[in-house]
Scaffold this motif. Structure first.
Motif: not given
Length: 294
Positions: A162, A165, A174, A201-204, A222, A225-226, A248, A270
């Motif tokens: 993790s 950002d 982003y 790759i997971e954006g939050n 999100s 960004r990913a 995302g 991310t």
């Protein structure tokens, strides 16, 4: 017996019709008479005993005949029971033989399932061990300052990295900044060392709405960004794009309360999620022993 009675009668007649006998002869005759009386009494008694024995013998003979008949009936019943028992035994043996076949088949299926489960467990254990090694190698490669902004966990056989950002992007942007380059290069090296793993790759984001042109909402932010991190890993550090997936989740996967500034900061992250390839387990499932209902 009839002869004795006749003799006794003759003797009596002689005594009655002969008056001229001497005392000596009379005494002899009297003695013979008494002897005949005794013999007659004994004969009567013997006759009675013999008669009783005959009756008893006939009674015993009748009893023996009845017992013989009963024994024959019992013997016939025993033969019938034996035949029934033999039939039941033959049927039980036949069923038992079939049961043994079914039990043997069931044991084979259980053994095959146990081998399959053992194989799955061994694969899972190997995967968990590799994940721990991966996590340890990644942790050792990062500096103390980087570890303050990078959280690494292994949960249920999956490695979660993790990244905050503010470490990766400018506020509300982003695009990946230069500061994140060194950290991503170390992560990319670890990813390339473990070629049998897929990378998501997971954006939050937090719940604050985005107010930038061409970005409609936090879903867009999100996902963008990913996508930016995926392209850096591919273009700058040579990670095979076939192993990479960008996703995302917007504001809908929080790990903290969005009512505080600290909570929002934790939610803006991310995640790089490294997992064993699913096709490894799918191949094992394809090889699973088929259950037989025959």
């Amino acid at each position: 017996m009839k002869h004795s009675v006749f003799s006794l009668s003759v003797l009596t007649v002689c005594i009655l019709f002969t008056s001229c006998v001497s005392k000596k002869q009379f005494a002899g005759l009297q003695s013979d008479y008494n002897k005949l009386q005794t013999e007659n009494s004994d004969l009567r008694k013997s006759y009675q005993d013999t008669k009783e024995q005959l009756v008893e013998s006939r009674t015993n003979a009748k009893s023996l005949e009845d017992r013989l008949a009963e024994a024959r009936r019992n013997n016939e019943e025993i033969r019938s029971s034996y035949a029934a028992l033999q039939g039941s035994l033959d049927k039980s043996l036949q069923q038992n033989s079939q049961g043994n076949i079914n039990i043997s088949k069931l044991v084979d299926e259980i053994n095959a399932s146990n081998r399959f489960i053992k194989q799955l467990v061994e694969t899972k254990t190997k995967s968990d061990s590799l994940n721990l090694v991966l996590s340890n190698n990644l942790t050792r490669s990062l500096s103390r300052e980087e570890l303050k902004e990078v959280d690494i966990q292994v949960l249920k056989g999956v490695v979660y990295i993790s990244l905050a950002d503010n470490m990766l992007y400018k506020s509300g942007s982003y695009e990946v900044n230069e500061r994140a380059g060194e950290t991503l290069s170390k992560i990319a090296k670890i990813i390339m060392d473990y070629k049998d793993y897929d990378v998501l790759i997971e954006g939050n984001t937090d719940t604050d709405p985005i107010t930038r042109a061409n970005i409609r909402n936090n879903w867009d932010l999100s996902a963008l960004r990913a996508s930016s991190v995926v392209q850096v890993l591919q273009n700058s550090y040579g990670v095979d794009p076939k192993r990479l997936t960008a996703a995302g989740r917007g504001e809908f996967n929080p790990i903290a309360d969005n009512n505080s500034a600290l909570g929002k900061q934790r939610n803006r992250r991310t995640q790089i999620i490294i997992t064993p390839k699913l096709d490894q387990f799918m191949e094992l499932i394809d090889k699973a022993p088929e259950s037989s209902n025959k």
